[in-house]
Design a protein around this motif. Structure first.
Motif, PDB file in Angstrom:
ATOM      1  N   TYR A 178      27.848  -8.713  58.520  1.00  0.00           N
ATOM      2  CA  TYR A 178      27.324  -8.644  59.880  1.00  0.00           C
ATOM      3  C   TYR A 178      26.303  -9.747  60.154  1.00  0.00           C
ATOM      4  CZ  TYR A 178      29.632  -4.149  60.561  1.00  0.00           C
ATOM      5  OH  TYR A 178      30.565  -3.156  60.700  1.00  0.00           O
ATOM      6  N   ARG A 179      25.695 -10.280  59.096  1.00  0.00           N
ATOM      7  CA  ARG A 179      24.835 -11.444  59.296  1.00  0.00           C
ATOM      8  C   ARG A 179      25.672 -12.621  59.794  1.00  0.00           C
ATOM      9  NH1 ARG A 179      20.089 -13.141  60.879  1.00  0.00           N
ATOM     10  NH2 ARG A 179      21.689 -13.363  62.469  1.00  0.00           N
ATOM     11  N   ILE A 180      26.941 -12.680  59.356  1.00  0.00           N
ATOM     12  CA  ILE A 180      27.869 -13.713  59.815  1.00  0.00           C
ATOM     13  C   ILE A 180      28.371 -13.404  61.223  1.00  0.00           C
ATOM     14  CG2 ILE A 180      30.129 -14.761  59.400  1.00  0.00           C
ATOM     15  CD1 ILE A 180      29.661 -14.349  56.414  1.00  0.00           C
ATOM     16  N   LYS A 181      28.725 -12.152  61.475  1.00  0.00           N
ATOM     17  CA  LYS A 181      29.408 -11.792  62.722  1.00  0.00           C
ATOM     18  C   LYS A 181      28.467 -11.570  63.895  1.00  0.00           C
ATOM     19  CE  LYS A 181      33.493  -9.614  60.623  1.00  0.00           C
ATOM     20  NZ  LYS A 181      34.250  -8.350  60.483  1.00  0.00           N
ATOM     21  N   PHE A 182      27.257 -11.025  63.659  1.00  0.00           N
ATOM     22  CA  PHE A 182      26.376 -10.626  64.746  1.00  0.00           C
ATOM     23  C   PHE A 182      25.496 -11.788  65.198  1.00  0.00           C
ATOM     24  CE2 PHE A 182      25.856  -5.732  64.297  1.00  0.00           C
ATOM     25  CZ  PHE A 182      27.229  -5.591  64.294  1.00  0.00           C
ATOM     26  N   GLY A 183      25.089 -11.749  66.454  1.00  0.00           N
ATOM     27  CA  GLY A 183      23.993 -12.581  66.912  1.00  0.00           C
ATOM     28  C   GLY A 183      22.696 -12.092  66.304  1.00  0.00           C
ATOM     29  N   THR A 184      21.660 -12.912  66.365  1.00  0.00           N
ATOM     30  CA  THR A 184      20.421 -12.568  65.663  1.00  0.00           C
ATOM     31  C   THR A 184      19.779 -11.291  66.197  1.00  0.00           C
ATOM     32  OG1 THR A 184      19.283 -14.112  67.140  1.00  0.00           O
ATOM     33  CG2 THR A 184      19.888 -14.927  64.963  1.00  0.00           C
ATOM     34  N   GLY A 185      19.771 -11.107  67.527  1.00  0.00           N
ATOM     35  CA  GLY A 185      19.169  -9.894  68.075  1.00  0.00           C
ATOM     36  C   GLY A 185      19.959  -8.654  67.705  1.00  0.00           C
ATOM     37  N   ASP A 186      21.276  -8.726  67.791  1.00  0.00           N
ATOM     38  CA  ASP A 186      22.114  -7.585  67.446  1.00  0.00           C
ATOM     39  C   ASP A 186      22.004  -7.261  65.958  1.00  0.00           C
ATOM     40  OD1 ASP A 186      22.992  -7.358  70.027  1.00  0.00           O
ATOM     41  OD2 ASP A 186      24.768  -8.596  69.719  1.00  0.00           O
ATOM     42  N   PHE A 187      21.910  -8.282  65.140  1.00  0.00           N
ATOM     43  CA  PHE A 187      21.784  -8.048  63.708  1.00  0.00           C
ATOM     44  C   PHE A 187      20.465  -7.355  63.379  1.00  0.00           C
ATOM     45  CE2 PHE A 187      20.316  -9.379  59.491  1.00  0.00           C
ATOM     46  CZ  PHE A 187      21.325  -8.828  58.715  1.00  0.00           C
ATOM     47  N   ALA A 188      19.400  -7.727  64.048  1.00  0.00           N
ATOM     48  CA  ALA A 188      18.112  -7.079  63.830  1.00  0.00           C
ATOM     49  C   ALA A 188      18.187  -5.592  64.155  1.00  0.00           C
ATOM     50  CB  ALA A 188      17.025  -7.746  64.670  1.00  0.00           C
ATOM     51  N   GLY A 189      18.842  -5.246  65.267  1.00  0.00           N
ATOM     52  CA  GLY A 189      18.998  -3.839  65.609  1.00  0.00           C
ATOM     53  C   GLY A 189      19.766  -3.079  64.543  1.00  0.00           C
ATOM     54  N   PHE A 190      20.827  -3.681  64.044  1.00  0.00           N
ATOM     55  CA  PHE A 190      21.609  -3.074  62.971  1.00  0.00           C
ATOM     56  C   PHE A 190      20.750  -2.842  61.729  1.00  0.00           C
ATOM     57  CE2 PHE A 190      24.124  -4.201  59.117  1.00  0.00           C
ATOM     58  CZ  PHE A 190      24.947  -3.084  59.048  1.00  0.00           C
ATOM     59  N   LEU A 191      19.923  -3.818  61.374  1.00  0.00           N
ATOM     60  CA  LEU A 191      19.098  -3.717  60.171  1.00  0.00           C
ATOM     61  C   LEU A 191      18.025  -2.646  60.312  1.00  0.00           C
ATOM     62  CD1 LEU A 191      19.228  -5.257  57.528  1.00  0.00           C
ATOM     63  CD2 LEU A 191      17.476  -6.811  58.390  1.00  0.00           C
ATOM     64  N   TRP A 192      17.372  -2.597  61.452  1.00  0.00           N
ATOM     65  CA  TRP A 192      16.340  -1.574  61.642  1.00  0.00           C
ATOM     66  C   TRP A 192      16.929  -0.165  61.613  1.00  0.00           C
ATOM     67  CZ3 TRP A 192      11.826  -2.855  60.413  1.00  0.00           C
ATOM     68  CH2 TRP A 192      11.266  -4.083  60.761  1.00  0.00           C
ATOM     69  N   ARG A 193      18.144   0.001  62.120  1.00  0.00           N
ATOM     70  CA  ARG A 193      18.778   1.321  62.054  1.00  0.00           C
ATOM     71  C   ARG A 193      19.021   1.741  60.600  1.00  0.00           C
ATOM     72  NH1 ARG A 193      21.409  -0.658  66.602  1.00  0.00           N
ATOM     73  NH2 ARG A 193      23.234  -1.342  65.430  1.00  0.00           N
ATOM     74  N   LEU A 194      19.440   0.807  59.776  1.00  0.00           N
ATOM     75  CA  LEU A 194      19.639   1.119  58.363  1.00  0.00           C
ATOM     76  C   LEU A 194      18.339   1.559  57.704  1.00  0.00           C
ATOM     77  CD1 LEU A 194      22.025  -1.718  57.080  1.00  0.00           C
ATOM     78  CD2 LEU A 194      22.616   0.578  57.871  1.00  0.00           C
ATOM     79  N   LEU A 195      17.260   0.862  57.984  1.00  0.00           N
ATOM     80  CA  LEU A 195      15.972   1.196  57.365  1.00  0.00           C
ATOM     81  C   LEU A 195      15.456   2.554  57.838  1.00  0.00           C
ATOM     82  CD1 LEU A 195      14.281  -2.315  57.543  1.00  0.00           C
ATOM     83  CD2 LEU A 195      15.158  -1.164  55.496  1.00  0.00           C
ATOM     84  N   ARG A 196      15.662   2.872  59.106  1.00  0.00           N
ATOM     85  CA  ARG A 196      15.255   4.190  59.600  1.00  0.00           C
ATOM     86  C   ARG A 196      16.060   5.290  58.913  1.00  0.00           C
ATOM     87  NH1 ARG A 196      14.960   1.533  64.691  1.00  0.00           N
ATOM     88  NH2 ARG A 196      17.047   2.286  65.254  1.00  0.00           N
TER      89      ARG A 196
END
Length: 508
Positions: A79-97
């Motif tokens: 997803y670091r490859i596929k997502f834009g930077t803002g969308d990837f950040a949202g994905f990452l924060w959801r994982l951490l939560r």
């Protein structure tokens, strides 16, 4: 899709590998210092209790993850490859939560289960120690998740910096305790682990914010189109991880506590800590966080399994080159090493150390093949192999009564060999060209046999540091020189190495 590709470029891979090497060296030195201080400051019974608690923490981390480890290891890179930077950040924060919420729920279940166990059996941790340990389950699990997220982003500078920070805090605290002649028990160690986890966790969040801000992704995005099969794959590999914990070294430590007592748990924990350093700094484990996202990115781009197989074979043989000289050294000097490091508390370690080194080699190949299966999204073979390998525990119970700790390690080694045979056979039947070079591996093993024979013939009387370290230096020199003559690596493996270091420097 092109926005994230520069994150896994060859230049980024080289930079990450450099940070990895420097950081691992420093954290290895501080980690070894922590181990020596622990075995000298703690009585075997307290050290055994501490080892059992940390083993439970490791099992808890995987059991409470509910597939998040696979998501970090496999899909963060994609997803670091596929997502834009803002969308990837949202994905990452959801994982951490999710990781925090799962840890909190798991700790609550452990608290309820611990209270029930105490009422039934009349034995549990003291209330203060239990409260600290429950907090450690949450903080430690959240911190360990960064050890999977950061490597998936090739942020080895962050990963190794956090490991060095943790080891430095522990080493400094234990040094102060030794200098002040404080009396320590396992409760103090739980408190120290909790304090270290909280410090490292605060640093990890700070580093993540820095990374996201640097990539203009500080604000969470709405999220990109998730792969529809992501959680299905994650659940299958989660089942593998949970089943694998049934025969993992951590479960075996808890079993040894029940079967052989805390004294033998302390001995196993001490010896396994020594070989765990070899495991953690062997190329298979050393390069896992660096190699996993590269495997994924290459496979996503090219769908070529031969390159994935060549990477696995290369790294396994590099691991053997590290482990073989230590196995020869342990066979001749293991007893002396254990007595010297523990100030006489532990001895008669040679046989168990050799078996544990063989186990580390098998675990390294296990890790590599798990990475291959995750890259190819092939969980079924993993599940079957792991379910069968659960027979390790009853086998360990049987062999421990006859051979003690050596029998327990023999059972663990048998379980790993079974797992490898099933997974590699299943991949071959599925048509995947994943091959480990057996001929080259045997060449490396032969250098260890030669080193063992040479050390046995030259072994003399003595004690102390020089008597321990000189045979190690001799074993490393002999195996390295013989490997240079035997040339155990194939041409395709040398081509991979030549992309990272000058060809003339790799003489094997």
């Amino acid at each position: 899709m092109s926005e994230g590709r520069h994150h896994y470029s060859l230049a980024r891979a080289r930079s990450s590998l450099l940070h990895f090497g420097i950081g691992r060296l420093l954290s290895a030195l501080t980690g070894f210092l922590v181990l020596v201080q622990l075995v000298r400051l703690l009585e075997p019974r307290d050290y055994g209790t501490y080892i059992a608690l940390i083993a439970f923490l490791e099992i808890f981390y995987l059991a409470s993850g509910l597939g998040l480890s696979t998501v970090a290891q496999r899909y963060v890179a994609e997803y670091r490859i596929k997502f834009g930077t803002g969308d990837f950040a949202g994905f990452l924060w959801r994982l951490l939560r999710l990781r925090f919420l799962f840890s909190l729920a798991g700790a609550a279940l452990c608290a309820a289960g611990g209270a029930f166990y105490g009422r039934v059996h009349g034995a549990t941790l003291p209330m203060e120690a239990a409260a600290l340990f429950l907090l450690l389950l949450v903080a430690g699990s959240c911190m360990r998740y960064f050890d999977e997220v950061f490597p998936a982003l090739l942020l080895q500078a962050y990963t190794q910096g956090l490991a060095l920070l943790s080891n430095t805090v522990k080493a400094a605290t234990l040094a102060l305790a030794g200098w002040s002649q404080w009396t320590l028990d396992y409760r103090h160690l739980v408190a120290l682990e909790l304090a270290t986890a909280l410090i490292a966790l605060a640093a990890a969040y700070s580093l993540l914010l820095r990374y996201l801000a640097r990539d203009e992704a500080a604000a969470p995005g709405k999220g990109g189109p998730a792969a529809p099969h992501m959680w299905q794959v994650a659940r299958r590999f989660y089942l593998v991880q949970v089943l694998g914990q049934a025969y993992s070294p951590n479960a075996v430590k808890l079993l040894v506590t029940k079967l052989l007592g805390l004294q033998q748990t302390a001995l196993l924990g001490f010896l396994q800590s020594l070989t765990d350093m070899l495991r953690n700094y062997s190329p298979a484990y050393l390069l896992a966080g660096w190699l996993r996202p590269l495997m994924v990115s290459r496979f996503v781009d090219r769908r070529d399994t031969r390159e994935v197989g060549n990477l696995a074979s290369l790294v396994f043989k590099l691991s053997l080159m590290l482990l073989v000289p230590f196995a020869a050294w342990f066979a001749t000097s293991g007893d002396l090493l254990a007595r010297w490091l523990s100030n006489g508390k532990y001895a008669e370690a040679s046989g168990v150390l050799v078996l544990l080194t063989a186990l580390v080699a098998a675990q390294g190949l296990h890790l590599l093949m798990s990475m291959v299966c995750a890259t190819l999204e092939r969980a079924n073979a993993n599940i079957l192999a792991t379910a069968g390998a659960c027979l390790t525990l009853p086998l360990a119970m049987l062999l421990s009564s006859a051979y003690g700790l050596a029998g327990v390690v023999q059972a663990m080694l048998a379980g790993e060999v079974f797992w490898l045979a099933v997974v590699m056979g299943a991949l071959r039947r599925a048509g995947y060209q994943i091959r480990i070079d057996l001929a080259g591996s045997l060449k490396i093993l032969s250098t260890g046999i030669a080193a063992y024979l040479a050390l046995s013939l030259c072994q003399g009387e003595g004690s102390g540091g020089w008597a321990v370290l000189v045979p190690l230096a001799a074993s490393l020199f002999l195996t390295t020189a013989l490997s240079a003559l035997l040339k155990p690596f194939t041409d395709s493996e040398r081509e991979i190495v030549a992309k990272l270091v000058p060809r003339r420097l790799f003489v094997w």
